[in-house]
Design an enzyme around this catalytic site. Structure first.
Site, PDB file in Angstrom:
ATOM      1  N   HIS A   1      10.751  38.694  48.027  1.00 54.34           N
ATOM      2  CA  HIS A   1      10.257  37.384  48.460  1.00 54.34           C
ATOM      3  C   HIS A   1      10.534  37.125  49.936  1.00 54.34           C
ATOM      4  CE1 HIS A   1      14.242  35.487  46.945  1.00 54.34           C
ATOM      5  NE2 HIS A   1      14.210  35.217  48.227  1.00 54.34           N
TER       6      HIS A   1
ATOM      7  N   GLU B   1       7.882  33.670  45.869  1.00 54.11           N
ATOM      8  CA  GLU B   1       8.268  34.639  44.845  1.00 54.11           C
ATOM      9  C   GLU B   1       7.092  35.555  44.508  1.00 54.11           C
ATOM     10  OE1 GLU B   1      11.272  34.859  44.199  1.00 54.11           O
ATOM     11  OE2 GLU B   1      12.254  32.998  43.584  1.00 54.11           O
TER      12      GLU B   1
ATOM     13  N   ASP C   1      13.661  40.855  45.313  1.00 53.80           N
ATOM     14  CA  ASP C   1      12.373  41.026  44.631  1.00 53.80           C
ATOM     15  C   ASP C   1      11.216  41.012  45.634  1.00 53.80           C
ATOM     16  OD1 ASP C   1      12.388  38.401  45.410  1.00 53.80           O
ATOM     17  OD2 ASP C   1      12.102  37.541  43.420  1.00 53.80           O
TER      18      ASP C   1
ATOM     19  N   ASP D   1      12.245  27.047  54.412  1.00 58.44           N
ATOM     20  CA  ASP D   1      12.228  26.503  53.045  1.00 58.44           C
ATOM     21  C   ASP D   1      13.378  25.519  52.825  1.00 58.44           C
ATOM     22  OD1 ASP D   1      14.207  28.433  53.201  1.00 58.44           O
ATOM     23  OD2 ASP D   1      13.251  29.814  51.821  1.00 58.44           O
TER      24      ASP D   1
HETATM   25  C1  GLP Z   1      16.900  33.093  50.045  1.00 56.48           C
HETATM   26  C2  GLP Z   1      16.079  32.570  51.219  1.00 56.48           C
HETATM   27  C3  GLP Z   1      15.288  33.688  51.867  1.00 56.48           C
HETATM   28  C4  GLP Z   1      16.198  34.873  52.152  1.00 56.48           C
HETATM   29  C5  GLP Z   1      16.767  35.382  50.848  1.00 56.48           C
HETATM   30  C6  GLP Z   1      17.645  36.598  51.010  1.00 56.48           C
HETATM   31  O1  GLP Z   1      16.134  33.228  48.911  1.00 56.48           O
HETATM   32  N1  GLP Z   1      15.185  31.535  50.830  1.00 56.48           N
HETATM   33  O2  GLP Z   1      14.699  33.209  53.078  1.00 56.48           O
HETATM   34  O3  GLP Z   1      15.482  35.901  52.807  1.00 56.48           O
HETATM   35  O4  GLP Z   1      17.534  34.324  50.284  1.00 56.48           O
HETATM   36  O5  GLP Z   1      18.917  36.200  51.400  1.00 56.48           O
HETATM   37  P1  GLP Z   1      20.075  37.163  51.841  1.00 56.48           P
HETATM   38  O6  GLP Z   1      19.808  37.520  53.263  1.00 56.48           O
HETATM   39  O7  GLP Z   1      21.318  36.338  51.681  1.00 56.48           O
HETATM   40  O8  GLP Z   1      20.042  38.326  50.937  1.00 56.48           O
END
Ligand code: GLP
Length: 256
Positions: free
Chosen positions: A135, A140, A133, A64
């Site tokens: 995702h 989302e 959440d 992304d």
């Molecule tokens: C962002 C990224 C996701 C990732 C999420 C959780 O939203 N787009 O790909 O999984 O964060 O991140 P973290 O591992 O820092 O909790």
């Protein structure tokens, strides 16, 4: 899904790194899907410490990107991937693909991104984190389980979670481009890492909840080859412990 619970977050990173290293060494992984966020960081640092064989031949696709952040912005995912993955692992930057969140025609950029993945022969292994959440990427809750790369609006919760990387919430972009859940399902292998207590409810919903767009990560229940690596905190809301593997193994050469 294969669920493996490891003793620490560091071992989660080391285990995932070894799996990727083995796949690259054997030639099974030539196209790697990479993720941002804090969870995959120990994976990248373990891989960087060990070194990948012929890293310049590997092709990578990010999940992304924010819309509207210039590539040079330190928090654009192009910059983050460059800093945390491309340079430490010695990848060829021209083989590292990120959706173009600055394109004049964003829909076209999404279609082109799908085309680039297809032209590379598809993603062999997609590394994933999970949002609180549920995702995946930036898909989302309520994302179509069949979605492809597209423009999404970030929820307030995700923007608040990611505000720690910016100087204020207002600086966090409102929109993003993300591989769809259908795109993620097409990867030949999926490897999700989750650590810490904040992820426990999302992990339980993904693994033990129903297949539902309200927990986008539950789409991995449909994936033929998905592995979920957890530390005990991230696994703490799981109830069906008989079905999961506790991995105690020490991984010499992969941990500090
Ligand atoms: C962002 C990224 C996701 C990732 C999420 C959780 O939203 N787009 O790909 O999984 O964060 O991140 P973290 O591992 O820092 O909790």
């Amino acid at each position: 899904m294969r669920i493996k619970i490891l003793p620490t977050a560091e071992r989660v990173g080391a285990f995932a790194a070894r799996q990727i290293h083995d796949g690259v060494t054997s030639g099974r992984i030539r196209v790697l899907g990479v993720a941002t966020g804090s969870s995959p960081e120990p994976v990248y640092s373990a891989l960087a410490a060990r070194g990948l064989p012929r890293p310049e031949t590997l092709t990578a696709f990010a999940l992304d990107e924010y819309v509207g952040l210039p590539a040079s912005h330190p928090q654009s995912y192009r910059s983050v991937i460059d800093r945390e993955v491309t340079r430490p692992l010695g990848l060829d930057p021209s083989r590292v693909h990120i959706p173009d969140g600055t394109a004049a025609d964003l829909e076209l950029a999404c279609t082109q991104y799908e085309g680039e993945i297809a032209a590379a022969g598809g993603i062999d292994l997609q590394l994933l984190g999970i949002g609180v959440d549920g995702h995946l990427g930036f898909n989302e809750p309520t994302s179509s389980l069949a979605s492809r790369t597209r423009i999404k609006t970030l929820t307030r919760r995700t923007r608040e979670d990611n505000a720690r990387f910016f100087s204020s919430l207002d600086e966090v972009p409102l929109h993003c481009l993300t591989q769809g859940l259908g795109t993620i399902l097409d990867a030949r292998e999926a490897l999700l890492v989750a650590t810490g207590e904040t992820k426990a409810p999302a992990v339980a919903a993904m693994v033990e909840g129903p297949l539902s767009a309200i927990c986008p990560a539950s789409v991995l229940q449909l994936h033929p080859k998905a592995t979920v690596l957890l530390d005990p905190a991230a696994a703490s809301a799981l109830r069906q412990l008989d079905y999961y593997e506790m991995v105690e193994a020490h991984l010499p050469g992969w941990q500090r």
